[in-house]
Design a protein around this motif. Sequence first.
Motif, PDB file in Angstrom:
ATOM      1  N   ASP A  73       0.849  -1.194   0.000  1.00  9.50           N
ATOM      2  CA  ASP A  73       0.000   0.000   0.000  1.00  9.50           C
ATOM      3  C   ASP A  73       0.884   1.243   0.000  1.00  9.50           C
ATOM      4  O   ASP A  73       0.881   2.038   0.938  1.00  9.50           O
ATOM      5  N   GLY A  74       1.668   1.418  -1.072  1.00 13.56           N
ATOM      6  CA  GLY A  74       2.562   2.554  -1.186  1.00 13.56           C
ATOM      7  C   GLY A  74       3.454   2.414  -2.400  1.00 13.56           C
ATOM      8  O   GLY A  74       3.555   1.333  -2.995  1.00 13.56           O
ATOM      9  N   THR A  75       4.089   3.526  -2.793  1.00 10.20           N
ATOM     10  CA  THR A  75       4.959   3.523  -3.958  1.00 10.20           C
ATOM     11  C   THR A  75       6.255   4.268  -3.646  1.00 10.20           C
ATOM     12  O   THR A  75       6.330   5.059  -2.694  1.00 10.20           O
ATOM     13  N   ILE A  76       7.262   4.049  -4.489  1.00 13.21           N
ATOM     14  CA  ILE A  76       8.542   4.733  -4.359  1.00 13.21           C
ATOM     15  C   ILE A  76       8.429   6.141  -4.926  1.00 13.21           C
ATOM     16  O   ILE A  76       7.898   6.345  -6.020  1.00 13.21           O
ATOM     17  N   THR A  77       8.938   7.119  -4.191  1.00 11.25           N
ATOM     18  CA  THR A  77       8.980   8.503  -4.671  1.00 11.25           C
ATOM     19  C   THR A  77      10.379   8.941  -5.067  1.00 11.25           C
ATOM     20  O   THR A  77      10.532   9.935  -5.778  1.00 11.25           O
ATOM     21  N   ARG A  78      11.400   8.233  -4.623  1.00 15.97           N
ATOM     22  CA  ARG A  78      12.787   8.514  -5.023  1.00 15.97           C
ATOM     23  C   ARG A  78      13.596   7.239  -4.913  1.00 15.97           C
ATOM     24  O   ARG A  78      13.528   6.525  -3.931  1.00 15.97           O
ATOM     25  N   GLY A  79      14.394   6.978  -5.968  1.00 10.25           N
ATOM     26  CA  GLY A  79      15.258   5.809  -5.940  1.00 10.25           C
ATOM     27  C   GLY A  79      14.614   4.587  -6.575  1.00 10.25           C
ATOM     28  O   GLY A  79      13.595   4.688  -7.264  1.00 10.25           O
ATOM     29  N   PRO A  80      15.227   3.423  -6.293  1.00  8.63           N
ATOM     30  CA  PRO A  80      16.398   3.236  -5.432  1.00  8.63           C
ATOM     31  C   PRO A  80      17.676   3.746  -6.083  1.00  8.63           C
ATOM     32  O   PRO A  80      17.795   3.768  -7.302  1.00  8.63           O
ATOM     33  N   TYR A  81      18.625   4.166  -5.229  1.00  8.31           N
ATOM     34  CA  TYR A  81      19.921   4.604  -5.737  1.00  8.31           C
ATOM     35  C   TYR A  81      21.029   4.058  -4.841  1.00  8.31           C
ATOM     36  O   TYR A  81      20.800   3.739  -3.672  1.00  8.31           O
ATOM     37  N   LEU A  82      22.224   3.954  -5.425  1.00  7.54           N
ATOM     38  CA  LEU A  82      23.342   3.251  -4.811  1.00  7.54           C
ATOM     39  C   LEU A  82      24.315   4.234  -4.185  1.00  7.54           C
ATOM     40  O   LEU A  82      24.644   5.259  -4.782  1.00  7.54           O
ATOM     41  N   GLN A  83      24.798   3.901  -2.989  1.00  7.29           N
ATOM     42  CA  GLN A  83      25.694   4.784  -2.254  1.00  7.29           C
ATOM     43  C   GLN A  83      26.795   3.989  -1.558  1.00  7.29           C
ATOM     44  O   GLN A  83      26.622   2.810  -1.215  1.00  7.29           O
ATOM     45  N   SER A  84      27.926   4.678  -1.327  1.00  2.00           N
ATOM     46  CA  SER A  84      29.020   4.177  -0.485  1.00  2.00           C
ATOM     47  C   SER A  84      29.431   2.746  -0.833  1.00  2.00           C
ATOM     48  O   SER A  84      29.605   1.902   0.051  1.00  2.00           O
ATOM     49  N   ALA A  85      29.601   2.472  -2.104  1.00  2.00           N
ATOM     50  CA  ALA A  85      30.027   1.138  -2.520  1.00  2.00           C
ATOM     51  C   ALA A  85      31.477   0.883  -2.119  1.00  2.00           C
ATOM     52  O   ALA A  85      32.329   1.768  -2.223  1.00  2.00           O
ATOM     53  N   THR A  86      31.749  -0.314  -1.664  1.00 10.00           N
ATOM     54  CA  THR A  86      33.107  -0.752  -1.350  1.00 10.00           C
ATOM     55  C   THR A  86      33.317  -2.109  -2.008  1.00 10.00           C
ATOM     56  O   THR A  86      32.482  -2.581  -2.783  1.00 10.00           O
ATOM     57  N   SER A  87      34.417  -2.772  -1.646  1.00  9.35           N
ATOM     58  CA  SER A  87      34.685  -4.099  -2.217  1.00  9.35           C
ATOM     59  C   SER A  87      33.781  -5.168  -1.624  1.00  9.35           C
ATOM     60  O   SER A  87      33.643  -6.249  -2.218  1.00  9.35           O
ATOM     61  N   ASP A  88      33.155  -4.897  -0.480  1.00 13.83           N
ATOM     62  CA  ASP A  88      32.319  -5.937   0.133  1.00 13.83           C
ATOM     63  C   ASP A  88      30.983  -5.415   0.650  1.00 13.83           C
ATOM     64  O   ASP A  88      30.277  -6.134   1.380  1.00 13.83           O
ATOM     65  N   SER A  89      30.590  -4.189   0.314  1.00 15.97           N
ATOM     66  CA  SER A  89      29.316  -3.666   0.805  1.00 15.97           C
ATOM     67  C   SER A  89      28.811  -2.564  -0.115  1.00 15.97           C
ATOM     68  O   SER A  89      29.565  -2.002  -0.918  1.00 15.97           O
ATOM     69  N   ILE A  90      27.533  -2.248   0.030  1.00 18.89           N
ATOM     70  CA  ILE A  90      26.927  -1.146  -0.705  1.00 18.89           C
ATOM     71  C   ILE A  90      25.656  -0.733   0.017  1.00 18.89           C
ATOM     72  O   ILE A  90      24.978  -1.575   0.631  1.00 18.89           O
ATOM     73  N   ALA A  91      25.338   0.565  -0.021  1.00 22.72           N
ATOM     74  CA  ALA A  91      24.092   1.073   0.553  1.00 22.72           C
ATOM     75  C   ALA A  91      23.075   1.273  -0.557  1.00 22.72           C
ATOM     76  O   ALA A  91      23.400   1.829  -1.611  1.00 22.72           O
ATOM     77  N   ILE A  92      21.861   0.835  -0.325  1.00 15.21           N
ATOM     78  CA  ILE A  92      20.751   1.033  -1.264  1.00 15.21           C
ATOM     79  C   ILE A  92      19.720   1.906  -0.567  1.00 15.21           C
ATOM     80  O   ILE A  92      19.273   1.595   0.540  1.00 15.21           O
ATOM     81  N   VAL A  93      19.358   3.011  -1.213  1.00 20.79           N
ATOM     82  CA  VAL A  93      18.531   4.044  -0.594  1.00 20.79           C
ATOM     83  C   VAL A  93      17.285   4.257  -1.442  1.00 20.79           C
ATOM     84  O   VAL A  93      17.358   4.280  -2.679  1.00 20.79           O
ATOM     85  N   TRP A  94      16.143   4.417  -0.802  1.00 20.52           N
ATOM     86  CA  TRP A  94      14.926   4.798  -1.515  1.00 20.52           C
ATOM     87  C   TRP A  94      13.951   5.447  -0.546  1.00 20.52           C
ATOM     88  O   TRP A  94      14.107   5.355   0.666  1.00 20.52           O
ATOM     89  N   GLU A  95      12.970   6.142  -1.090  1.00 19.41           N
ATOM     90  CA  GLU A  95      11.936   6.790  -0.294  1.00 19.41           C
ATOM     91  C   GLU A  95      10.567   6.368  -0.815  1.00 19.41           C
ATOM     92  O   GLU A  95      10.398   6.111  -2.008  1.00 19.41           O
ATOM     93  N   THR A  96       9.586   6.322   0.087  1.00 17.58           N
ATOM     94  CA  THR A  96       8.222   5.930  -0.276  1.00 17.58           C
ATOM     95  C   THR A  96       7.239   7.017   0.143  1.00 17.58           C
ATOM     96  O   THR A  96       7.553   7.879   0.966  1.00 17.58           O
TER      97      THR A  96
END
Length: 559
Positions: A75-98
Amino acid sequence: MAPEMVRPMVRLGQASLATALIAGCSLAPTILPTLTPAPLPTETATAVPAASPTPPPPTSSPIPSPTPTPLPTPDGTITRGPYLQSATSDSIAIVWETDRPLAGEVIFGRGGAYDQRLVSTATGLRHEIVLAGLEPGTEYGYWVASSGYPLSEAGSFRTAPLPEDPAFTFVAYGDTQSLPAVHRLIAERILDLKPDFAVHTGDLVAHGNTASEWDRFFEIEGAVLASVPLFPSPGNHDENHRHYFEAFVLPGNEHWYAFDWGNARFISLQIDAIVPFGKQSEQVQWLEATLAANTQPWLIVYFHVPPYDALPDDNMGDAVRINLVPLFERYAVDLVLNGHNHNYQRSIVNGITYVVTGGAGGELYFIEGPDPDTEAYYNGHHLVHFAVDGSTLTAQAIAMDGTIVDEFTLEDGDRHGGSRARSQPTTKTARLIPAHITGCIRQICALRSRMGHPLPIEGLGREFTCPRNEVRILSPSGPPGPVIFGQSRTPDRLKLRRQILEPDGNSRLDWVFYREDGEPHRQGSNSPFGQLAIGHGANLKGGSHVQSGRPLLRQRRHA
């Protein structure tokens, strides 16, 4: 899969926001009384095997024509994203807003299998989930979901390679601020190039305090940021505003930070006329310590205001040369990337290559001629694509239509005071074809260009004087006939001051007449739509024209 670390959302204007961030990553403050991050409370997310968002096929049944039960949707939709942040060799942040509070989760995997799922236990409007324990230099697919049901299309990313696998690509661009049509074309070009990540040299928007401009930025770059991690540096137009720091999840204190990709160390600074960068400032003290501690073969620094450029000097450029350049030279920085000036420039000073890439969406600033250290410049919108392969870095400045307007290669030599290889620029000059002209009609004329490209006018910044009684700028093709833009009935000097690209894609030419005593007495700004000519009345039948519709590019040739 290690459990995800979650921090409650405390950014301004957002309440009960679901986040799942790298443990120990600090929240950037809007003002800077101190930049030491306080410990953050954490909350644990649950890693569970991925569940299919579609039900299993029904088993055989004697009941005729069974009707499948439809899947519920969140019961909702994305208003921004998803977008990728702070990537490293073993991790990454995935960000979005609803648009309303939802539970957040990421379903991901490699090799075409979406067999892992990370679920946040919090519910909110904003979601920041970090995938940890990933394999270096590996491509992963993902989508974001809520309660097991997809909110986004499938995306992908590649983790950073380790130093022993030093082959990667990235793009640099800046000043996306005020021309969305140009910005959109640049974003399309980035998608075509498929870089591993991107760096932005600042001025992401024109007014950092305007939320709608940030919405437009993320809308234009949506497809890019879903597959290309972005590492931005703030510019003066971003205004050190909370909108910038709320949008991005960056290393360190988020104002200045460093990250490694393959065999390269990247350092991002905040040089924006807002945050101090004097020799004793916290930022410069951190910079020197980070430069001194570097062990990577390639050392690349990027920030907004350039220390070297072919436009008139300003106090900021002087301050950058005084406070930062000595550190770059002492610690053998290989490459410095900047924005701020809306054009492309490449210079070599004391063995360091400086690139200004500020042509991704602002009104163009036209360079009248090179400085002694200028290797190449381009008065047009563009981005720069880099490829690192071990000890070789190659770069191409690419216009919106895909034309390579400059390219160069750097070889990593003795980084502790030894010589660096100077690249020989490849000359790619737009051809200007003058007509046969007489009298004092000059080659300052151009045909109208297509959307996103200014008129390639020869003579910007120069002065022209006709010996007779009239000087005119006109458009012979303008209905209902010749249109006089400006005239003087004395032998005044005419100077073409600058050319500006309007949001609708047309160009505007600024001009001024000067009296013999040097005082301006008539000036104007016009959008030419055809062929222009300058001369006295008897010779205004001629004119110059160009064959190319691209902006003029000049380069200094090596002897």
